[in-house]
Design an enzyme around this catalytic site. Sequence first.
Site, PDB file in Angstrom:
ATOM      1  N   GLU A 132     -37.225 -21.880  13.667  1.00  0.00           N
ATOM      2  CA  GLU A 132     -38.481 -21.304  14.151  1.00  0.00           C
ATOM      3  C   GLU A 132     -39.496 -21.348  13.015  1.00  0.00           C
ATOM      4  O   GLU A 132     -39.378 -20.629  12.037  1.00  0.00           O
ATOM      5  CB  GLU A 132     -38.242 -19.854  14.587  1.00  0.00           C
ATOM      6  CG  GLU A 132     -39.499 -19.074  14.877  1.00  0.00           C
ATOM      7  CD  GLU A 132     -39.335 -17.590  14.587  1.00  0.00           C
ATOM      8  OE1 GLU A 132     -39.759 -16.802  15.438  1.00  0.00           O
ATOM      9  OE2 GLU A 132     -38.813 -17.228  13.518  1.00  0.00           O
ATOM     10  N   ASP A 187     -33.366 -18.095  12.518  1.00  0.00           N
ATOM     11  CA  ASP A 187     -34.496 -17.184  12.519  1.00  0.00           C
ATOM     12  C   ASP A 187     -35.199 -17.236  11.163  1.00  0.00           C
ATOM     13  O   ASP A 187     -34.567 -17.395  10.109  1.00  0.00           O
ATOM     14  CB  ASP A 187     -34.004 -15.758  12.788  1.00  0.00           C
ATOM     15  CG  ASP A 187     -35.132 -14.761  12.849  1.00  0.00           C
ATOM     16  OD1 ASP A 187     -35.923 -14.832  13.807  1.00  0.00           O
ATOM     17  OD2 ASP A 187     -35.247 -13.922  11.925  1.00  0.00           O
TER      18      ASP A 187
END
Length: 465
Positions: A242, A215
Amino acid sequence: MKHTAGLLVAASLLTTPLAQADVILHAFNWKYADITAQADAIKAAGYKMVLVSPPLKSSGNEWWARYQPQDLRLIDNPLGNKQAIEQLIAAMSARGIAVYADVVLNHMANETWKRQDLNYPGQELLGQYAANPAYFERQKLFGDLGQNFLSGGDFHPEGCISNWSDPGNVQFWRLCGGAGDRGLPDLDPNNWVVSQQQAYLKALKQMGFKGFRIDAVKHMDAYQIGAIFTGEITSGMHVFGEVITTGGAGSGDYETFLRPYLDSTQHGAYDFPLFASIRSAFSYGGSMNQLADPGAYGQALPGSRAVTFAITHDIPTNDGFRYQILNPQDEKLAYAYLLGRDGGTPMVYSDHGETQDKDGLRWQDYWKRSDLKGMIRFHNAVQGQPQQLVGSGDCFVLLKRGKTGLVGINKCDSEQEYWLDTGKFEMNWYRNYRDVLDANAVIQVQSQWVRLAIPPRSARMWLQE
């Protein structure tokens, strides 16, 4: 991502294997026990991997609270605890399904509303641990729960990101919301912090996790990523990050953030370039020719690095990204394209109505839609088959997968017809090719030319029987 808006690097380049192109179910914000309970259905639907929400210590019922770690040394949050994860991994492993962990390593929880120090987990949680030591020892992954494992010197100075185009600013300062929010305390990659993050990832790997979604990796520099993700950690694991961009090669955020991440690691990444191509192709005035071979123009990631998607959890849940939500029918057609094409690891998003006030229950139980199951069946059947572009135009794209299948996507309001030359595109004769989305749509090769018809605003995914 938050709800609101050297040598070490070289070592990581040698260790992360190429991903299999199996389909990931992103069980977003599902309780771990609920995933376990659906193990048979997940297998039957054709998924080969499941991504679970961050397995760590967090509190609060909001989905975004899962992305505010209080402690990495144990698993205990409203979605479940370490025992629930152990049961989940056992159930999935018995069915040949790999379990991936969403990991949050950029920051810790914003608790400035109740305390001023940067000791984690803090005296309140340490008191809870001491009051129920047997329970919390069972939830422990590593370390000594009798003391804090982070303090003020383990964080960057306080301050919010002010220039989202400057990597140094984005990677050093805090993710903050509005109205005076002081932000998520941003971790400094000193030796102690890195050792704790490595211990966390090693413990998850030891439990049986087979992949890590990183993340907020856009907010971590190459040194930090390389220091944490050693060869020991990445070996045999599917690791992907991401990095949200608005396009592929040539776009500012791709060149500033995504390209450097790909160049400094062998990790995979969300294929935002391809997603931008899909959104453009389906837009008013856009052309499906854009989806004929987007990778040739840098508008899709290499298949071995790409995690492909039609929606991610950040898009509906963050007001700044909601403009990227596709029309429901276009989203279905996008999945047909992603599951019909060769390249990338497709990921299907399914939530529990986290944006019910805006979207109803649009993505609740999405993972088990009958049309999606058919697409996954097509995807699994044609894996490893070479892809050929048969034809494309403003309204359609038509792809062939070996002799096993054909997929056609039509975004327009009129039927699209195409005559397939089997002298050029070889197919098996006198065999039925049945559409996995409409069992009544069957073609059979009985002459050189075969008529293919794609109904308005529809997809055909003909699979050899």
